[in-house]
Design a protein around this motif. Sequence first.
Motif, PDB file in Angstrom:
ATOM      1  N   SER A  12      44.681  35.418  43.617  1.00 42.94           N
ATOM      2  CA  SER A  12      43.880  36.116  44.621  1.00 42.94           C
ATOM      3  C   SER A  12      43.182  37.323  43.987  1.00 42.94           C
ATOM      4  N   LYS A  14      43.396  40.525  44.723  1.00 43.32           N
ATOM      5  CA  LYS A  14      44.229  41.708  44.510  1.00 43.32           C
ATOM      6  C   LYS A  14      45.419  41.422  43.602  1.00 43.32           C
ATOM      7  N   GLU A  15      46.045  40.281  43.741  1.00 45.57           N
ATOM      8  CA  GLU A  15      47.244  39.989  42.947  1.00 45.57           C
ATOM      9  C   GLU A  15      46.947  39.161  41.694  1.00 45.57           C
ATOM     10  N   GLY A  16      45.760  38.617  41.598  1.00 47.21           N
ATOM     11  CA  GLY A  16      45.433  37.759  40.470  1.00 47.21           C
ATOM     12  C   GLY A  16      45.196  38.539  39.194  1.00 47.21           C
TER      13      GLY A  16
END
Length: 136
Positions: A12, A14-16
């Motif tokens: 994603s 934000k988390e990638g």
Amino acid sequence: MIRNATAIWTGSGKEGKGHLTTQSTTLQQTQYSYNSRFAEGVGTNPEELIAAAHAGCFTMKLSFVLGAAGFTPEHLETKCEITLGDAGITHSHLIVKAKVPGISKDQFDAAVKDAEANCPVSKVLNAAISSEATLL
């Protein structure tokens, strides 16, 4: 002439995480992420790379402009500050310090404005561009 770079991203926004590789391999699977872009995480980010591109392009163009006017710089140093706002990149500010034997402040300032307006990276940016120039 065509130059290239490749970005690979997984996960994603934000988390990638991702990495960048340039044709020259100066960047070779260089890490970038949400944290390196919007916080203080390890890795690079697009705005930092644009700042480097603009500083490098402007400084080389300034050297050419000075040379065409009959001056050879001993030292040119440019810092570029990129401003990222809600509307995207809104400003690129160039801060140049130079040692150019025999040049007047007015001649130097004119060369800086020429380079600011005419380096290829300035021409491609859809942002306000400004500069500060110090002749050492």
